[in-house]
Design an enzyme around this catalytic site. Structure first.
Site, PDB file in Angstrom:
ATOM      1  N   LEU A  42      42.182  37.533  41.789  1.00 45.32           N
ATOM      2  CA  LEU A  42      40.751  36.318  42.887  1.00 45.32           C
ATOM      3  C   LEU A  42      41.088  35.013  42.866  1.00 45.32           C
ATOM      4  CD1 LEU A  42      38.424  39.471  44.547  1.00 45.32           C
ATOM      5  CD2 LEU A  42      40.820  39.041  45.419  1.00 45.32           C
ATOM      6  N   GLU A  44      39.460  31.088  43.797  1.00 44.07           N
ATOM      7  CA  GLU A  44      38.877  31.302  45.186  1.00 44.07           C
ATOM      8  C   GLU A  44      38.762  31.320  46.640  1.00 44.07           C
ATOM      9  OE1 GLU A  44      37.310  26.398  43.716  1.00 44.07           O
ATOM     10  OE2 GLU A  44      37.196  27.502  42.012  1.00 44.07           O
ATOM     11  N   HIS A  46      40.700  33.388  48.022  1.00 40.58           N
ATOM     12  CA  HIS A  46      39.785  34.835  48.852  1.00 40.58           C
ATOM     13  C   HIS A  46      38.331  34.450  48.600  1.00 40.58           C
ATOM     14  CE1 HIS A  46      43.591  36.256  46.265  1.00 40.58           C
ATOM     15  NE2 HIS A  46      43.779  36.564  47.292  1.00 40.58           N
ATOM     16  N   GLN A  70      54.845  46.081  52.298  1.00 38.48           N
ATOM     17  CA  GLN A  70      55.363  44.590  52.976  1.00 38.48           C
ATOM     18  C   GLN A  70      55.792  44.031  51.394  1.00 38.48           C
ATOM     19  OE1 GLN A  70      50.820  43.492  52.711  1.00 38.48           O
ATOM     20  NE2 GLN A  70      51.743  41.745  52.135  1.00 38.48           N
ATOM     21  N   ASP A 159      47.662  31.255  54.917  1.00 36.13           N
ATOM     22  CA  ASP A 159      49.206  32.951  55.326  1.00 36.13           C
ATOM     23  C   ASP A 159      48.428  32.540  56.537  1.00 36.13           C
ATOM     24  OD1 ASP A 159      49.938  34.626  53.081  1.00 36.13           O
ATOM     25  OD2 ASP A 159      47.944  34.185  53.108  1.00 36.13           O
ATOM     26  N   GLN A 162      50.865  35.039  58.822  1.00 30.79           N
ATOM     27  CA  GLN A 162      49.920  36.214  58.388  1.00 30.79           C
ATOM     28  C   GLN A 162      48.495  36.346  59.774  1.00 30.79           C
ATOM     29  OE1 GLN A 162      49.161  38.866  54.908  1.00 30.79           O
ATOM     30  NE2 GLN A 162      47.589  37.191  54.947  1.00 30.79           N
ATOM     31  N   SER A 194      46.623  30.294  44.649  1.00 28.71           N
ATOM     32  CA  SER A 194      47.815  31.563  44.987  1.00 28.71           C
ATOM     33  C   SER A 194      47.847  32.232  43.662  1.00 28.71           C
ATOM     34  CB  SER A 194      48.973  31.120  45.469  1.00 28.71           C
ATOM     35  OG  SER A 194      49.627  32.065  45.582  1.00 28.71           O
ATOM     36  N   ARG A 196      49.735  33.951  42.818  1.00 25.07           N
ATOM     37  CA  ARG A 196      51.192  33.870  42.759  1.00 25.07           C
ATOM     38  C   ARG A 196      51.413  32.303  41.365  1.00 25.07           C
ATOM     39  NH1 ARG A 196      53.111  36.338  47.609  1.00 25.07           N
ATOM     40  NH2 ARG A 196      54.221  38.609  46.700  1.00 25.07           N
TER      41      ARG A 196
HETATM   42  P1  AMP Z   1      46.690  37.972  49.406  1.00 24.43           P
HETATM   43  O1  AMP Z   1      45.311  38.972  48.318  1.00 24.43           O
HETATM   44  O2  AMP Z   1      46.986  36.767  48.888  1.00 24.43           O
HETATM   45  O3  AMP Z   1      46.529  38.624  50.429  1.00 24.43           O
HETATM   46  O4  AMP Z   1      45.371  37.127  50.732  1.00 24.43           O
HETATM   47  C1  AMP Z   1      44.080  37.772  51.118  1.00 24.43           C
HETATM   48  C2  AMP Z   1      43.747  36.839  52.085  1.00 24.43           C
HETATM   49  O5  AMP Z   1      43.407  35.924  50.986  1.00 24.43           O
HETATM   50  C3  AMP Z   1      44.272  36.074  52.613  1.00 24.43           C
HETATM   51  O6  AMP Z   1      44.171  36.555  54.215  1.00 24.43           O
HETATM   52  C4  AMP Z   1      45.018  34.784  52.156  1.00 24.43           C
HETATM   53  O7  AMP Z   1      45.438  34.047  53.696  1.00 24.43           O
HETATM   54  C5  AMP Z   1      43.583  34.686  51.382  1.00 24.43           C
HETATM   55  N1  AMP Z   1      43.884  33.523  50.748  1.00 24.43           N
HETATM   56  C6  AMP Z   1      44.570  33.155  49.943  1.00 24.43           C
HETATM   57  N2  AMP Z   1      44.890  32.013  49.748  1.00 24.43           N
HETATM   58  C7  AMP Z   1      44.198  31.116  50.085  1.00 24.43           C
HETATM   59  C8  AMP Z   1      43.460  30.129  49.934  1.00 24.43           C
HETATM   60  N3  AMP Z   1      43.507  29.547  48.924  1.00 24.43           N
HETATM   61  N4  AMP Z   1      42.188  29.702  50.979  1.00 24.43           N
HETATM   62  C9  AMP Z   1      42.456  30.271  51.886  1.00 24.43           C
HETATM   63  N5  AMP Z   1      42.303  31.526  51.637  1.00 24.43           N
HETATM   64  C10 AMP Z   1      43.574  32.277  51.160  1.00 24.43           C
END
Ligand code: AMP
Length: 291
Positions: A42, A44, A46, A70, A159, A162, A194, A196
């Site tokens: 996680l 900021e 998330h 996925q 995303d 998504q 991200s 990543r």
């Molecule tokens: P993930 O863990 O990458 O699957 O992301 C989980 C959720 O967090 C998804 O709804 C993403 O769109 C959101 N999320 C990830 N990175 C960001 C970001 N930089 N800003 C806002 N939401 C994010």
């Protein structure tokens, strides 16, 4: 609206029956339930979703699950970052009540053979580049919706596609869930946050900035009155090529359908995906169209 404060560590649950029990007692207590689905590691971005959920819901349920279905066979499922202890600390500080972090076997039991297939916005961009990706996303999100049955579920605009796919699924399948899409959180220099990003070396991180910079270029051109999508895409591609990243796609699309546009005459979205070294990154920006 009923709200509850929690200051201690969230309750960690990995078992479906225990999760259902916890949710039943929350509902008996009159709490409305909010869900934040994540794959953990996680940051900021998330946490902004968790904060929004905390403001609006009585029980904040965060799921942490790196969903194998996925990921494509040659993608980064095995090396995707995982750090449950750090995630739990962050979630405690942001007032999450329940963290559901199941093992793969709890989500995909023996003989699992049911998947959600979508057309429309799931077929383009990420859907093209990552065959089966949205089948996996829609399947796990629907499972989590069924398990948690939240009133509200929180997704990030990071995303963009998504969030569109999830909104479509909810509408098409008549799910009684309000989908809240939260703003994209960036690093101070513009890089979209991200999980990543930890894979990037220092020099790759510098080159990765070209993604957000290409979107700044697009915005700038639009505010200067440019409405020709091909011209904007060309400028974005030049920005990315100059940073020596491997472009997957650059597109300017209708916000609701993701159909590619030729002329900008209203709200649109610019989306970009590129590989920086071994790491594939995505980013996007909303465009308002020339005034
Ligand atoms: P993930 O863990 O990458 O699957 O992301 C989980 C959720 O967090 C998804 O709804 C993403 O769109 C959101 N999320 C990830 N990175 C960001 C970001 N930089 N800003 C806002 N939401 C994010």
């Amino acid at each position: 609206m009923t709200t509850a404060r929690s200051s201690t560590r969230p309750q960690l649950i990995d078992d479906v029956a225990q999760l259902r029990q916890r949710l039943a007692s929350a509902r008996e207590a009159g709490l409305n339930v909010g869900l934040v689905p994540t794959m953990g590691a996680l940051h900021e971005g998330h946490l902004s979703l968790v904060d929004a959920c905390r403001r609006e819901c009585g029980l904040v349920v965060v799921t942490i699950f790196v969903n194998p279905t996925q990921f494509g066979p040659h993608e980064d499922f095995a090396r995707y970052p995982r750090d449950l202890q750090s995630d739990l600390q962050l979630l405690a500080a942001h007032g999450a009540d329940v963290v559901f972090a199941p093992q793969t076997e709890a989500m995909y039991r023996d003989r699992h053979c049911t998947y959600v297939e979508m057309t429309g916005p799931a077929e383009t961009l990420e859907g093209d580049s990552r065959p089966g990706h949205f089948r996996g996303v829609a399947t796990i999100v629907l499972k989590l919706f069924n398990l948690v049955q939240p009133e509200r579920a929180y997704f990030g605009r990071k995303d963009f596609q998504q969030s569109l796919v999830v909104r479509r699924m909810v509408a098409d399948l008549d799910l009684p869930i309000k989908i809240v899409v939260c703003p994209l959180v960036r690093e101070p220099d513009g890089l979209a946050k991200s999980s990543r990003n930890v894979f990037l070396s220092q020099s790759e991180r510098g080159r990765a900035l070209s993604l957000s910079q290409s979107l700044v270029t697009a915005r700038q051109m639009v505010s200067d009155g440019q409405a020709d999508v091909a011209a904007i895409v060309t400028a974005m591609r030049e920005k990315l090529a100059a940073a020596d990243v491997e472009i997957d796609y650059v597109a300017i699309c209708d916000r609701d359908t993701l159909r590619p546009l030729e002329k900008l005459d209203g709200p649109a979205v610019a989306l970009v995906a590129a590989r920086v070294g071994q790491t594939r990154l995505i980013d996007n920006e909303l465009l308002e169209g020339p005034s």
